[in-house]
Design a protein around this motif. Sequence first.
Motif, short mmCIF file in Angstrom:
data_model
loop_
_atom_site.label_atom_id
_atom_site.label_comp_id
_atom_site.label_asym_id
_atom_site.label_seq_id
_atom_site.Cartn_x
_atom_site.Cartn_y
_atom_site.Cartn_z
N LYS A 286 0.83 -1.21 0.00
CA LYS A 286 0.00 0.00 0.00
C LYS A 286 0.86 1.25 0.00
O LYS A 286 1.87 1.33 0.70
CB LYS A 286 -0.92 0.01 1.22
CG LYS A 286 -1.86 1.21 1.27
CD LYS A 286 -2.84 1.10 2.42
CE LYS A 286 -2.18 1.33 3.75
NZ LYS A 286 -3.16 1.43 4.86
N SER A 287 0.47 2.24 -0.82
CA SER A 287 1.17 3.52 -0.85
C SER A 287 0.16 4.64 -1.00
O SER A 287 -0.97 4.42 -1.47
CB SER A 287 2.18 3.56 -2.00
OG SER A 287 1.52 3.38 -3.25
N LEU A 288 0.55 5.83 -0.58
CA LEU A 288 -0.30 7.01 -0.73
C LEU A 288 0.07 7.73 -2.02
O LEU A 288 1.25 8.03 -2.24
CB LEU A 288 -0.13 7.94 0.47
CG LEU A 288 -1.03 9.18 0.51
CD1 LEU A 288 -2.49 8.76 0.67
CD2 LEU A 288 -0.62 10.11 1.66
N ARG A 289 -0.91 7.99 -2.87
CA ARG A 289 -0.64 8.63 -4.16
C ARG A 289 -1.37 9.97 -4.26
O ARG A 289 -2.50 10.12 -3.79
CB ARG A 289 -1.09 7.72 -5.30
CG ARG A 289 -0.43 6.36 -5.33
CD ARG A 289 1.08 6.45 -5.52
NE ARG A 289 1.69 5.15 -5.65
CZ ARG A 289 2.01 4.58 -6.80
NH1 ARG A 289 1.81 5.23 -7.93
NH2 ARG A 289 2.55 3.38 -6.82
N ARG A 290 -0.70 10.92 -4.91
CA ARG A 290 -1.29 12.22 -5.23
C ARG A 290 -1.16 12.36 -6.75
O ARG A 290 -0.05 12.35 -7.28
CB ARG A 290 -0.56 13.34 -4.51
CG ARG A 290 -1.08 14.75 -4.81
CD ARG A 290 -0.23 15.79 -4.06
NE ARG A 290 -0.56 17.14 -4.46
CZ ARG A 290 -1.52 17.88 -3.91
NH1 ARG A 290 -2.23 17.38 -2.92
NH2 ARG A 290 -1.76 19.10 -4.32
N VAL A 291 -2.30 12.51 -7.44
CA VAL A 291 -2.27 12.46 -8.90
C VAL A 291 -3.17 13.51 -9.52
O VAL A 291 -4.08 14.05 -8.87
CB VAL A 291 -2.69 11.07 -9.43
CG1 VAL A 291 -1.90 9.96 -8.77
CG2 VAL A 291 -4.19 10.83 -9.26
N GLU A 292 -2.91 13.77 -10.79
CA GLU A 292 -3.79 14.58 -11.63
C GLU A 292 -4.57 13.62 -12.53
O GLU A 292 -4.01 13.05 -13.47
CB GLU A 292 -2.97 15.57 -12.46
CG GLU A 292 -2.18 16.55 -11.62
CD GLU A 292 -1.28 17.45 -12.45
OE1 GLU A 292 -1.18 17.22 -13.67
OE2 GLU A 292 -0.65 18.36 -11.88
N PRO A 293 -5.85 13.39 -12.27
CA PRO A 293 -6.62 12.40 -13.04
C PRO A 293 -6.93 12.91 -14.44
O PRO A 293 -7.37 14.04 -14.62
CB PRO A 293 -7.90 12.23 -12.21
CG PRO A 293 -8.07 13.56 -11.53
CD PRO A 293 -6.66 14.04 -11.23
N ILE A 294 -6.69 12.07 -15.44
CA ILE A 294 -6.89 12.48 -16.83
C ILE A 294 -8.11 11.82 -17.46
O ILE A 294 -8.97 12.47 -18.02
CB ILE A 294 -5.64 12.17 -17.67
CG1 ILE A 294 -4.47 12.99 -17.15
CG2 ILE A 294 -5.88 12.45 -19.15
CD1 ILE A 294 -3.15 12.67 -17.83
N LYS A 295 -8.19 10.49 -17.35
CA LYS A 295 -9.35 9.81 -17.96
C LYS A 295 -9.55 8.43 -17.35
O LYS A 295 -8.63 7.84 -16.78
CB LYS A 295 -9.17 9.68 -19.47
CG LYS A 295 -8.00 8.82 -19.91
CD LYS A 295 -7.92 8.75 -21.43
CE LYS A 295 -6.69 7.97 -21.89
NZ LYS A 295 -6.61 7.91 -23.37
N LEU A 296 -10.78 7.92 -17.47
CA LEU A 296 -11.11 6.58 -17.05
C LEU A 296 -11.02 5.65 -18.26
O LEU A 296 -11.43 6.02 -19.37
CB LEU A 296 -12.52 6.53 -16.47
CG LEU A 296 -12.73 7.34 -15.19
CD1 LEU A 296 -14.21 7.36 -14.82
CD2 LEU A 296 -11.91 6.76 -14.05
#
Length: 311
Positions: free
Chosen positions: A155-165
Motif C-alpha cells: 500500500k502507498s499514498l498517491r497524489r495524482v492529476e486524473p486524466i481519464k477513465l
Amino acid sequence: MQISRLFGIVYYLLEKKETTGKELADRFEVSVRTIYRDIETLSSAGIPVYTNQGKGGGIVILDKFILNKSVLSEKEQDEILLALQNLSAARYPEIETILSRLSSLFKKSDVNWIELDFSPWGSDERNKENFNALKMAIISKHIIIFEYFNTSGVKSLRRVEPIKLIFKDKAWYLKAYCYDKRTYRTFKISRMANIEITEDVFEQGTLVESAAEATDNQFQKNIDIRLKISPAGAYRIYDDFSEKEITKHEDGSFTVIASMPEGDWLSNYFLSYGPIIEAMEPQSLRDAVMSKIEVMMGNLNRKGGPTLRDH
C-alpha cells in the motif's frame, strides 16, 4: 454542461413556441448573454431559432419545426440515443435528463432495449462512490489523493492529476499523472481506497498532450501464453478469451494461445483456474504458478498452524 442546455432550450421552445432570454436564463441558471450565445449556436446548426426585436419580442422557434424530421435521420436518432445510454452506464451527469428529452423529441418509446452496467456483480456502494468521485475530479480538473495497493499488495499514498477513465479487459482503470513517480501511471480502480478530491486544480490541456507520448505501466509488455484446458473449463475460457484464441479438440479439451500483460498478477490469475488447467507455457509462468501452489500447500498443511476459529 452546454449540450444539455442546448437540447433543453430546444425542448422548452417546442413546448412554449416563444419565450424571453431572461426566462431561459432563470430556467437554466446562466446569464442572459450565455443564452443568446446558445441561440446563435443553435441557429448555426440549422435549427430555426430566432429573436423578435421590439416590444413584445422574444426568442421563437419556427412553428412547423420538428427536430426528428428536419435534422436527423432515423439511424442518426438511434445512434445518438445509444451513445447517451453508454454515457448513462458510466453515470455521466445529466445524461438521464437529456436521454428522456431526446426520446420524447424523437418520439421513441423503445429506448430501454439495452441496459449497460460496467460495475461488477455484487459491487457495493463504496465502488460506485469511488467511480463517481473520479469522474467528477476529471471533469472539474481537481487533484486527488488515494491509497493504492499494487500487484504485490503493497500500500502507498498517491497524489495524482486524473486524466481519464479506461475500461479495459473487464476492469476500470484511471490514467493519471503521479506526483510520486513524476510520470503517467495507470491505476486499477478496484485497488484504490480512501479517494479524496482536493481543492487544488490543474491545467489538463498540457497534460493530455504529453500523455499521448507516455506508456501505460500496467500494459507495457506482453508475453505469449499457451494453455491446455480440460473439457470442464469451457465456461471459463470463453469468458476470458476470444474465439480465435481457442482451439477445441475431439476429446472436448481446449488449447488457448494468447498474448497477455506480463507481471506477478498473471500467475495469481491462472491460480484461479484451479484444476481445469492441464498444461501451461511458458515454463517461467508454469514455475511461478507451481511455486505459489507449493506455498499454499505449505500454509494449509502446516501442523499446529492457526485456524480461522483462532481469529
